[in-house]
Scaffold this active site. Structure first.
Site, PDB file in Angstrom:
ATOM      1  N   THR B 186       0.823  -1.049   0.013  1.00 41.02           N
ATOM      2  CA  THR B 186      -0.054  -0.005   0.001  1.00 41.02           C
ATOM      3  C   THR B 186       0.817   1.170   0.087  1.00 41.02           C
ATOM      4  O   THR B 186       1.926   1.147   0.685  1.00 41.02           O
ATOM      5  CB  THR B 186      -0.884   0.040   1.110  1.00 41.02           C
ATOM      6  OG1 THR B 186      -0.123  -0.012   2.207  1.00 41.02           O
ATOM      7  CG2 THR B 186      -1.692  -0.952   1.416  1.00 41.02           C
ATOM      8  N   GLU B 331      -5.944  -3.110   0.057  1.00 41.21           N
ATOM      9  CA  GLU B 331      -6.371  -4.299   1.111  1.00 41.21           C
ATOM     10  C   GLU B 331      -7.587  -4.980   0.601  1.00 41.21           C
ATOM     11  O   GLU B 331      -8.005  -6.011   1.285  1.00 41.21           O
ATOM     12  CB  GLU B 331      -6.635  -3.485   2.582  1.00 41.21           C
ATOM     13  CG  GLU B 331      -5.514  -3.068   3.345  1.00 41.21           C
ATOM     14  CD  GLU B 331      -4.812  -1.730   2.821  1.00 41.21           C
ATOM     15  OE1 GLU B 331      -5.487  -1.202   1.709  1.00 41.21           O
ATOM     16  OE2 GLU B 331      -4.097  -1.136   3.378  1.00 41.21           O
ATOM     17  N   LYS B 439     -13.368  18.752  12.194  1.00 41.13           N
ATOM     18  CA  LYS B 439     -14.566  18.580  13.145  1.00 41.13           C
ATOM     19  C   LYS B 439     -14.662  20.167  13.585  1.00 41.13           C
ATOM     20  O   LYS B 439     -13.922  20.752  14.137  1.00 41.13           O
ATOM     21  CB  LYS B 439     -14.101  17.884  14.604  1.00 41.13           C
ATOM     22  CG  LYS B 439     -14.682  16.511  14.109  1.00 41.13           C
ATOM     23  CD  LYS B 439     -14.514  15.681  15.482  1.00 41.13           C
ATOM     24  CE  LYS B 439     -14.526  14.518  15.065  1.00 41.13           C
ATOM     25  NZ  LYS B 439     -13.729  13.388  16.200  1.00 41.13           N
ATOM     26  N   TRP B 444     -19.207  17.288  12.009  1.00 42.60           N
ATOM     27  CA  TRP B 444     -18.137  16.931  10.758  1.00 42.60           C
ATOM     28  C   TRP B 444     -18.368  17.765   9.447  1.00 42.60           C
ATOM     29  O   TRP B 444     -19.415  17.716   9.260  1.00 42.60           O
ATOM     30  CB  TRP B 444     -18.119  15.352  10.628  1.00 42.60           C
ATOM     31  CG  TRP B 444     -17.528  14.450  11.660  1.00 42.60           C
ATOM     32  CD1 TRP B 444     -17.081  14.906  12.820  1.00 42.60           C
ATOM     33  CD2 TRP B 444     -17.212  13.366  11.617  1.00 42.60           C
ATOM     34  NE1 TRP B 444     -16.269  13.893  13.484  1.00 42.60           N
ATOM     35  CE2 TRP B 444     -16.781  12.950  12.622  1.00 42.60           C
ATOM     36  CE3 TRP B 444     -17.633  12.181  10.578  1.00 42.60           C
ATOM     37  CZ2 TRP B 444     -16.284  11.595  13.121  1.00 42.60           C
ATOM     38  CZ3 TRP B 444     -17.182  10.671  10.920  1.00 42.60           C
ATOM     39  CH2 TRP B 444     -16.802  10.371  12.102  1.00 42.60           C
TER      40      TRP B 444
END
Lengths: 542, 542
Positions: B186, B331, B439, B444
């Protein structure tokens, strides 16, 4: 060195979980035995499948026990598909068109413990239940108030009373993916029926393969009408593939006449339908005189037996529906090949494309196939060499239930009993059943070819070709013909009709007009029976 | 009770065997490093894969050993895909866009024993080979006569000299299907890269799923251009799915500019292309001024990073190409979701459909996903609740290579690091990376939403939103913007552009104009790097 990926079994319960979670309001429409239309969806099917599982747990039914069905395509049958297999039992779908004695034989052989049946089949169950020694629970697939008072079947309950009060939560067991999930008997034309015992793994792999663009091309944008019965090799696996992608399902119930099927296709926006030729013949028979068209149907898969070329043309040219030929068998779960063209065929003329479309098709990844001669030597893929067709793959049986008939495999390959050619592009064409093939003067004659030519004659409704003993040629073909109502054709006219359409020596020696050709439970012609009817017949000139 | 089906491992060698046997003349076209067009097919690829396997056997290379590649999309890379994995070794595709030090680190961590590289990367290999302790064979992916005399790389051979003389027969080993086949690191933006070690089973299941009509819809009628690199999570699995169905493959090599890609699409009749947004931007940039159109391309899958809405509209409306949004990660092999509409969406207006198409899409069967709050409690699928996205399934990793980073799973679920919503129809939308989420006042703010609005402004080429510390609100968003060449927009104009497009409190407090936004090896914005560049910056009014 092993990979480091998550271990997750391929399970039928995962299919219904997935459909509920990601396609909860995906529709499941059923025409019921009563004739009305019932509307359900994947979330409801999942909930009720769990109720079925709880009902089976309540009976203390052991893992691996067989739960049989005698049922049409409908939502309750679908719930049994997932509830029975998902909870670790084995769903045994019985073909109600079999002779009652065969049904009792199969139920005993399978040691079925529960039998769920549509009310259509109440008389049948009344006739056979006394012979079915292992069944301890009969369930009628109807509402509680539809259950007749005195059926003579001990302990009979309605499906809704049986599962309706069960809790709708259930923890599906984490089974070994090789666990048995479904049992389906072959409708052999000789000998006792033999059972194919599918596994969760084979079923889920088949579901992936069946949904591929080159196979049935099943997506969440589809509304699917499986006319092929759920008692006939799991409706070619469509219920599983549909759950896998969240497709809309439209079940026809027992109403397979042209009018009923057409109405369902139109009202439910069916995009894809699958079935055997007979049903499509009835459908076209209903549509043609009334000048009806389809509004959304774009493709259909036809299998079960060879499809008359004329029908493919009619669907394609008159109704704008792509007809795909499929080939498979109970022992293959059932899909083996599907006839979809390749990229390179795009430039071909319509006639050349049609020639390919008439074949049974190409292998689906998972299945491999080969043709062999009588010595078992592999024959070339040249589109000409015909030999016994052998297949292998993860959704092909290794043996029959209870090892009936011994080891069916030849060096790991399953002999299909079909004779076929395979061309350089991998397109397989069945030329005959091994036992129907006609050997004349050392050469093989395809009975299917002989039949297809007769079927192309406007006066012919059905044709069956069989080989007759001949002192010089070993065998010679004759064709038995059923004419269409009101239509007429003479023996000589039909023989003349073959001229130019096939090699001279492949033209049948005679035409025998019959009232009907005997058919088996799945619509296959019973040539052994036909042969019996012809006892005393002699070939012309002998 | 187990089913009675044939046991057949899901193996990568079966894919190439199948493609050779049933799609031998299916084309494989490659633009080479040299710029010329090379024509091959599945039969040749299969034959040469077997030669690769023999070459590896000749080296006494043990099962499970890693064979690395630094290569573009092309036929030799494809042969290595099947020859290396098929023979039981592990193909390790290295991303050549990584920093040379990272490449050496990865090669050492993987303990690569062979490195096959395109000549483009000769300088890179010259720079790093001394640090790669385990590599005992360097192979240049070129003809023997293209190999420079003195490269300084010990024992360097050309690919053709290395494998060209090997026998082309080989018995693929019957491996446990859980055997490792491919290793892919990755491109983490922090910490050392971690390797995902795929298995034959996970790869074949992913290949089935990737080819489904609701996913990439790959068939033998397709001509596929994988612009997504084969070093980037196996080009999303396209080489495997293409072998599974016998599709034509068209490899672009290193030439990813708009002109080269367009020419290849047109000359090879490409029907389907897949890649990251950057490449499509270049393609449209080439086509628009010249008024060019596609003749056969009908659909494209875009993934890797969020796709600007304007590009989806342009492809759809100006070029008749369906753009499908995909989401996945290394993944996940990599596909997790794909954005295809459902049957029920057919009646929606174009605007409503577009709203759905902007999402990352629905789960593919095999993958399940959920969103959870900070306490790990599952959040409702209402399209509003945003939480950490977790996934599981047979092509999701269980752990990283060499257990790097410990156990990544949370109760069997893999935490993606993305923050997302899931709606009632199962459509997932990434709102942020967990670490990029802003935030503000306890609420959010999605940095992606802020960026997409800026990107819709005609003067903006690229936008990155980051959160800045704020004494009252905890964090406040600002947007860093790269303007298009010759285009201009002021801070106030861009702030005003947000009015009416999002809630007032979600409008960024400031616009910072930058020359470029730092990108990682796979084109992802490196916000940590951007943040470093802004050291000393203070929010207006503070």
């Amino acid at each position: 060195m092993l990979g480091l990926m998550q271990q997750q079994s391929l399970l039928i319960s995962s299919l219904i979980d997935f459909a509920e979670r990601h396609h909860g309001d995906g529709e499941i429409i059923s025409r019921r035995v009563e004739g009305d239309i019932h509307r359900s969806n994947w979330a409801t099917a999942a909930r009720r499948s769990r109720q079925v599982a709880n009902a089976l747990d309540g009976m203390q039914l052991a893992q691996g026990s067989r739960v049989a069905t005698l049922a049409w395509n409908g939502y309750r049958h679908l719930e049994l598909y997932f509830g029975v297999s998902g909870s670790g039992r084995v769903l045994h779908t019985i073909n109600p068109r079999l002779h009652p004695e065969q049904i009792a034989w199969i139920a005993n052989h399978a040691e079925d413990q529960v039998l769920c049946f549509d009310m259509t089949f109440l008389p049948l169950v009344q006739a056979v239940h006394a012979q079915c020694k292992t069944i301890r629970q009969y369930v009628a697939l109807c509402d509680a108030d539809k259950l007749p008072a005195d059926t003579g079947i001990p302990g009979l309950v309605s499906y809704e009373a049986w599962m309706g009060q069960q809790p709708d939560t259930y923890d599906w067991p984490t089974l070994d993916e090789n666990t048995a999930c479904t049992l389906c008997y072959t409708s052999g034309t000789t000998g006792n029926p033999k059972g194919a015992l599918y596994s969760h793994r084979s079923t889920v792999l088949h579901a992936y393969a069946a949904a591929l663009p080159d196979v049935m091309c099943i997506s969440a944008r589809d509304s699917i009408l499986p006319v092929v019965p759920m008692f006939h090799v799991n409706a070619w696996g469509i219920p599983y593939s549909a759950a896998m992608v969240g497709a809309k399902l439209v079940f026809p119930g027992p109403a397979l006449d042209g009018k009923s099927v057409y109405e369902l296709i139109e009202t439910e926006g069916v995009t894809f339908a699958a079935g055997v030729p007979t049903v499509w013949q009835m459908l076209l028979g209903h549509m043609k005189p009334a000048g009806l068209k389809f509004s959304k149907l774009t493709r259909t898969v036809i299998g079960g037996s060879a499809c008359p070329p004329a029908m493919i043309t009619a669907f394609r040219e008159d109704y704008g529906v792509e007809v795909l030929h499929a080939w498979g068998m109970t022992e293959l779960s059932p899909l083996g090949t599907l006839c979809n063209l390749k990229n390179k065929h795009e430039r071909l003329s319509d006639a050349e494309k049609m020639k390919i479309r008439m074949k049974q098709g190409r292998c689906i990844f998972g299945i491999d196939m080969k043709i062999v001669d009588e010595q078992g030597q592999e024959l070339p893929h040249d589109g000409k060499s015909a030999g016994d067709l052998l297949v292998k793959g993860p959704w092909v049986i290794a043996s029959y239930f209870k090892q009936e008939g011994g080891d069916p495999l030849v060096n790991g390959w399953f002999p299909t009993g079909d004779v076929a050619t395979i061309d350089a592009d991998g397109f397989m064409q069945i030329t005959d059943r091994s036992k129907d093939v006609i050997k004349s003067g050392g050469e093989w004659i395809s009975s299917i070819d002989v039949e297809n030519i007769a079927m192309a004659h406007p006066a012919v409704a059905m044709a069956a070709c069989i080989g007759m003993r001949h002192p010089k040629w070993d065998e010679r073909p004759i064709v038995c013909v059923v004419t269409k109502p009101g239509a007429q054709v003479s023996r000589d006219e039909l023989i003349a009709f073959y001229e130019g359409k096939t090699a001279k020596w492949q033209i049948p020696d005679d035409v025998v007009f019959v009232d009907a050709i005997p058919l088996g439970a799945t619509g296959k012609m019973l040539k052994t029976r036909l042969r019996e009817q012809l006892t005393g017949y002699t070939l012309p000139g002998l």
